[in-house]
Write a protein that holds these residues in place. Structure first.
Motif, PDB file in Angstrom:
ATOM      1  N   ASN A  84       0.819  -1.214   0.000  1.00 46.50           N
ATOM      2  CA  ASN A  84       0.000   0.000   0.000  1.00 46.50           C
ATOM      3  C   ASN A  84       0.848   1.258   0.000  1.00 46.50           C
ATOM      4  O   ASN A  84       0.339   2.345  -0.263  1.00 46.50           O
ATOM      5  CB  ASN A  84      -0.951   0.017   1.200  1.00 46.50           C
ATOM      6  CG  ASN A  84      -2.274  -0.662   0.875  1.00 46.50           C
ATOM      7  OD1 ASN A  84      -2.593  -0.909  -0.288  1.00 46.50           O
ATOM      8  ND2 ASN A  84      -3.058  -0.968   1.899  1.00 46.50           N
ATOM      9  N   ALA A  85       2.153   1.143   0.269  1.00 43.54           N
ATOM     10  CA  ALA A  85       3.022   2.317   0.218  1.00 43.54           C
ATOM     11  C   ALA A  85       3.453   2.633  -1.215  1.00 43.54           C
ATOM     12  O   ALA A  85       3.621   3.804  -1.568  1.00 43.54           O
ATOM     13  CB  ALA A  85       4.261   2.094   1.093  1.00 43.54           C
ATOM     14  N   LEU A  86       3.627   1.607  -2.052  1.00 39.33           N
ATOM     15  CA  LEU A  86       4.072   1.840  -3.431  1.00 39.33           C
ATOM     16  C   LEU A  86       3.120   2.738  -4.219  1.00 39.33           C
ATOM     17  O   LEU A  86       3.577   3.649  -4.919  1.00 39.33           O
ATOM     18  CB  LEU A  86       4.265   0.494  -4.146  1.00 39.33           C
ATOM     19  CG  LEU A  86       5.556  -0.257  -3.812  1.00 39.33           C
ATOM     20  CD1 LEU A  86       5.556  -1.631  -4.480  1.00 39.33           C
ATOM     21  CD2 LEU A  86       6.786   0.542  -4.250  1.00 39.33           C
ATOM     22  N   PRO A  87       1.795   2.523  -4.158  1.00 40.56           N
ATOM     23  CA  PRO A  87       0.921   3.462  -4.865  1.00 40.56           C
ATOM     24  C   PRO A  87       1.060   4.893  -4.362  1.00 40.56           C
ATOM     25  O   PRO A  87       1.005   5.838  -5.145  1.00 40.56           O
ATOM     26  CB  PRO A  87      -0.488   2.908  -4.586  1.00 40.56           C
ATOM     27  CG  PRO A  87      -0.281   1.481  -4.282  1.00 40.56           C
ATOM     28  CD  PRO A  87       1.038   1.406  -3.578  1.00 40.56           C
ATOM     29  N   LEU A  88       1.243   5.051  -3.059  1.00 42.45           N
ATOM     30  CA  LEU A  88       1.392   6.394  -2.506  1.00 42.45           C
ATOM     31  C   LEU A  88       2.675   7.048  -3.000  1.00 42.45           C
ATOM     32  O   LEU A  88       2.718   8.254  -3.271  1.00 42.45           O
ATOM     33  CB  LEU A  88       1.376   6.340  -0.981  1.00 42.45           C
ATOM     34  CG  LEU A  88       0.147   5.680  -0.354  1.00 42.45           C
ATOM     35  CD1 LEU A  88       0.231   5.742   1.164  1.00 42.45           C
ATOM     36  CD2 LEU A  88      -1.125   6.336  -0.844  1.00 42.45           C
ATOM     37  N   LEU A  89       3.750   6.258  -3.119  1.00 45.99           N
ATOM     38  CA  LEU A  89       4.991   6.793  -3.680  1.00 45.99           C
ATOM     39  C   LEU A  89       4.792   7.189  -5.138  1.00 45.99           C
ATOM     40  O   LEU A  89       5.332   8.207  -5.596  1.00 45.99           O
ATOM     41  CB  LEU A  89       6.109   5.753  -3.548  1.00 45.99           C
ATOM     42  CG  LEU A  89       6.575   5.445  -2.122  1.00 45.99           C
ATOM     43  CD1 LEU A  89       7.548   4.273  -2.124  1.00 45.99           C
ATOM     44  CD2 LEU A  89       7.227   6.676  -1.500  1.00 45.99           C
ATOM     45  N   ALA A  90       4.010   6.382  -5.872  1.00 41.98           N
ATOM     46  CA  ALA A  90       3.691   6.746  -7.252  1.00 41.98           C
ATOM     47  C   ALA A  90       2.900   8.046  -7.291  1.00 41.98           C
ATOM     48  O   ALA A  90       3.144   8.908  -8.160  1.00 41.98           O
ATOM     49  CB  ALA A  90       2.906   5.616  -7.928  1.00 41.98           C
ATOM     50  N   PHE A  91       1.951   8.213  -6.360  1.00 40.11           N
ATOM     51  CA  PHE A  91       1.218   9.476  -6.282  1.00 40.11           C
ATOM     52  C   PHE A  91       2.184  10.646  -6.090  1.00 40.11           C
ATOM     53  O   PHE A  91       2.066  11.680  -6.743  1.00 40.11           O
ATOM     54  CB  PHE A  91       0.235   9.465  -5.093  1.00 40.11           C
ATOM     55  CG  PHE A  91      -0.834   8.421  -5.157  1.00 40.11           C
ATOM     56  CD1 PHE A  91      -1.045   7.644  -6.285  1.00 40.11           C
ATOM     57  CD2 PHE A  91      -1.642   8.194  -4.054  1.00 40.11           C
ATOM     58  CE1 PHE A  91      -2.042   6.672  -6.323  1.00 40.11           C
ATOM     59  CE2 PHE A  91      -2.644   7.235  -4.078  1.00 40.11           C
ATOM     60  CZ  PHE A  91      -2.836   6.474  -5.215  1.00 40.11           C
ATOM     61  N   ALA A  92       3.129  10.463  -5.160  1.00 39.38           N
ATOM     62  CA  ALA A  92       4.062  11.543  -4.829  1.00 39.38           C
ATOM     63  C   ALA A  92       4.946  11.913  -6.007  1.00 39.38           C
ATOM     64  O   ALA A  92       5.206  13.092  -6.266  1.00 39.38           O
ATOM     65  CB  ALA A  92       4.920  11.128  -3.627  1.00 39.38           C
ATOM     66  N   VAL A  93       5.428  10.911  -6.740  1.00 40.23           N
ATOM     67  CA  VAL A  93       6.345  11.172  -7.845  1.00 40.23           C
ATOM     68  C   VAL A  93       5.623  11.764  -9.047  1.00 40.23           C
ATOM     69  O   VAL A  93       6.104  12.704  -9.687  1.00 40.23           O
ATOM     70  CB  VAL A  93       7.077   9.870  -8.244  1.00 40.23           C
ATOM     71  CG1 VAL A  93       7.884  10.077  -9.527  1.00 40.23           C
ATOM     72  CG2 VAL A  93       7.991   9.415  -7.115  1.00 40.23           C
ATOM     73  N   LEU A  94       4.439  11.244  -9.373  1.00 42.32           N
ATOM     74  CA  LEU A  94       3.767  11.618 -10.613  1.00 42.32           C
ATOM     75  C   LEU A  94       2.876  12.844 -10.498  1.00 42.32           C
ATOM     76  O   LEU A  94       2.643  13.531 -11.499  1.00 42.32           O
ATOM     77  CB  LEU A  94       2.938  10.434 -11.121  1.00 42.32           C
ATOM     78  CG  LEU A  94       3.725   9.213 -11.590  1.00 42.32           C
ATOM     79  CD1 LEU A  94       2.778   8.100 -12.011  1.00 42.32           C
ATOM     80  CD2 LEU A  94       4.633   9.583 -12.764  1.00 42.32           C
ATOM     81  N   SER A  95       2.343  13.123  -9.312  1.00 43.73           N
ATOM     82  CA  SER A  95       1.382  14.219  -9.181  1.00 43.73           C
ATOM     83  C   SER A  95       1.898  15.558  -9.715  1.00 43.73           C
ATOM     84  O   SER A  95       1.164  16.255 -10.424  1.00 43.73           O
ATOM     85  CB  SER A  95       0.941  14.365  -7.715  1.00 43.73           C
ATOM     86  OG  SER A  95       0.188  13.241  -7.314  1.00 43.73           O
ATOM     87  N   PRO A  96       3.156  15.970  -9.426  1.00 43.12           N
ATOM     88  CA  PRO A  96       3.616  17.254  -9.970  1.00 43.12           C
ATOM     89  C   PRO A  96       3.717  17.263 -11.494  1.00 43.12           C
ATOM     90  O   PRO A  96       3.711  18.335 -12.117  1.00 43.12           O
ATOM     91  CB  PRO A  96       5.009  17.423  -9.337  1.00 43.12           C
ATOM     92  CG  PRO A  96       5.034  16.512  -8.175  1.00 43.12           C
ATOM     93  CD  PRO A  96       4.165  15.360  -8.549  1.00 43.12           C
ATOM     94  N   MET A  97       3.829  16.084 -12.117  1.00 39.51           N
ATOM     95  CA  MET A  97       3.960  16.009 -13.572  1.00 39.51           C
ATOM     96  C   MET A  97       2.618  16.076 -14.296  1.00 39.51           C
ATOM     97  O   MET A  97       2.567  16.368 -15.494  1.00 39.51           O
ATOM     98  CB  MET A  97       4.659  14.699 -13.957  1.00 39.51           C
ATOM     99  CG  MET A  97       6.000  14.476 -13.309  1.00 39.51           C
ATOM    100  SD  MET A  97       6.677  12.858 -13.806  1.00 39.51           S
ATOM    101  CE  MET A  97       8.092  12.732 -12.701  1.00 39.51           C
ATOM    102  N   VAL A  98       1.533  15.793 -13.576  1.00 39.71           N
ATOM    103  CA  VAL A  98       0.237  15.654 -14.230  1.00 39.71           C
ATOM    104  C   VAL A  98      -0.226  16.937 -14.912  1.00 39.71           C
ATOM    105  O   VAL A  98      -0.685  16.891 -16.067  1.00 39.71           O
ATOM    106  CB  VAL A  98      -0.822  15.152 -13.221  1.00 39.71           C
ATOM    107  CG1 VAL A  98      -2.220  15.187 -13.837  1.00 39.71           C
ATOM    108  CG2 VAL A  98      -0.480  13.736 -12.778  1.00 39.71           C
ATOM    109  N   PRO A  99      -0.126  18.135 -14.281  1.00 35.50           N
ATOM    110  CA  PRO A  99      -0.575  19.327 -14.993  1.00 35.50           C
ATOM    111  C   PRO A  99       0.162  19.552 -16.314  1.00 35.50           C
ATOM    112  O   PRO A  99      -0.454  19.908 -17.316  1.00 35.50           O
ATOM    113  CB  PRO A  99      -0.288  20.456 -13.991  1.00 35.50           C
ATOM    114  CG  PRO A  99      -0.343  19.796 -12.663  1.00 35.50           C
ATOM    115  CD  PRO A  99       0.256  18.439 -12.886  1.00 35.50           C
ATOM    116  N   GLY A 100       1.477  19.354 -16.331  1.00 36.84           N
ATOM    117  CA  GLY A 100       2.234  19.525 -17.562  1.00 36.84           C
ATOM    118  C   GLY A 100       1.854  18.513 -18.626  1.00 36.84           C
ATOM    119  O   GLY A 100       1.732  18.849 -19.820  1.00 36.84           O
TER     120      GLY A 100
END
Length: 412
Positions: free
Chosen positions: A66-82
């Motif tokens: 359950n931590a891996l998806p959260l890490l994916a959220f953290a890494v990818l979220s700033p990239m989503v608007p671009g």
């Protein structure tokens, strides 16, 4: 001539009907997307003991599921608007749904590597949905942010609750055991792909949130919203990951523990239905956010001092957790003055917030391993809930100024 006049007079009505149909289809699409944002994650907790036994995983390693998806959220979220600025938010969300379905399929592969690789893909797909849904709601329904946020949080939480409740029964009845219990959610993901397809085929229409996507790193209010998002998410993912095992070690059966996790989430769903009324009534959200966080703290303290009252504490945690989830999501729109700020704030809050949340399940499991008991881990979430009460007072009021303003001090 008469036919021409009739066609002309009926054209505006036809256009209004078409626009209304498109908006209804958009709302349904958003809600079905929301239904996929937690179900493939919350079904893991009730099955964690079986997964650990079958794959010989240490508790801290099991917490990574359950931590891996959260890490994916953290890494990818700033990239989503671009990314959304380049290909359009509707198309990006469609790709994310395909990635989510692929991740569920890969997790069904009978190997430990498939389980973890599929979980990463699931996290990547959900990360995009987490960021884009508040932005799309702010863009297309600016006057109904609270209502639609509550609606999608309710759907998201309701399906997640069902996933927790049926995980153990499916694993016992279906061929493939726990792998089938985790993999069956591919059906819902494929339904979302089909229902979202009309939005992908439509004309590209990037919201302001992706045209100017600088994140408000200099805003104190944005950091408070981010902290609130992170702390409530940390508590939620600790509960869905470890509550069944905490209860089982207190004498509860595996099936009963799974249904108590379902109860926690079902109560949270019911609570989320009343939050919009409170949002309309209150001048700001400080008291509501602080009170909801205090209820969470009471639930954690109850598990610490009287774990035998598991039914009561599951209800209390659901009451606080449901309200805090809706508030955290609503803050992304309520603290933003337009769709631009909503998209940027959403990316920031979900990046740093979920990075904080990712630590929770791993540290919780590690503390249990080191201390051979649940007291120290539960004390940890008590401390985080107390911090959340303090943060709520700041996050519940004000407006985040645009990131390009050098004079930003965090709110108005």
């Amino acid at each position: 001539m008469v036919a021409s006049v009739e066609n002309t007079s009926s054209s505006p009505a036809a256009e209004r009907s078409t626009r209304r149909s498109r908006r209804v289809l958009l709302v349904w699409g958003l809600l079905v997307v929301a239904a996929n944002l937690r179900a493939s994650l919350t079904g893991v907790g009730p099955l964690l003991d079986r997964v650990q036994a079958d794959l010989a995983l240490a508790p801290a390693v099991a917490g990574l599921l359950n931590a891996l998806p959260l890490l994916a959220f953290a890494v990818l979220s700033p990239m989503v608007p671009g990314l959304a600025a380049r290909c359009g938010p509707e198309r990006l969300l469609g790709v994310a749904l395909v990635v989510l379905a692929l991740g569920i399929a890969v997790r069904w592969v009978p190997a430990g590597s498939g389980l973890f690789a599929g979980t990463v893909l699931i996290g990547a797909g959900i990360a995009v949905g987490n960021v884009l849904l508040p932005s799309l709601i702010k863009r297309d329904f600016p006057a109904r942010v609270g209502m639609l946020t509550s609606a999608y949080a309710t759907v998201m939480g309701g399906v997640a609750a069902v996933a927790s409740g049926v995980a153990v029964p499916i694993s016992r009845l279906a061929p493939g055991g726990w792998r089938t219990a985790l993999g069956c959610w591919i059906v819902l993901a494929l339904v979302a792909v089909v229902l979202w397809f009309p939005q992908v085929r439509g004309p590209r229409r990037a919201p302001a949130a992706v045209r100017n996507h600088r994140l408000p790193w200099g805003s104190g209010l944005a950091w408070a919203v981010t902290a609130f998002m992170g702390l409530q998410s940390l508590g939620f993912y600790v509960v869905v990951t470890w509550l069944p095992q905490v209860l089982q070690d207190s004498g509860t059966s595996a099936v009963a523990a799974g249904w108590l996790l379902f109860l926690f989430q079902a109560v949270a769903v019911l609570t989320s239905l009343v939050v919009p009324a409170a949002l309309r009534w209150a001048r700001d959200q400080r008291a509501l956010a602080a009170t909801s966080s205090a209820v969470l703290l009471a639930g954690y303290l109850g598990l610490l001092v009287a774990p035998g009252w598991a039914l009561l504490w599951s209800v209390v945690l659901g009451l606080g957790g449901g309200a805090c989830l809706v508030l955290a999501l609503a803050f992304l729109g309520l603290r933003a003055h337009d769709a631009t700020a909503a998209g940027a704030l959403s990316a920031m809050a979900q990046s740093i917030g979920y990075l904080l949340a990712a630590v929770g399940p791993v540290v919780f499991g590690q503390l249990h391993t080191v201390g051979s008991g649940w007291q120290a881990p539960i004390v940890l979430v008590c401390v985080t809930a107390a911090c959340q009460v303090v943060v709520a007072v700041v996050a519940g009021r004000g407006t985040v100024r645009p990131a390009h303003r050098a004079c930003d001090r965090g709110g108005r």
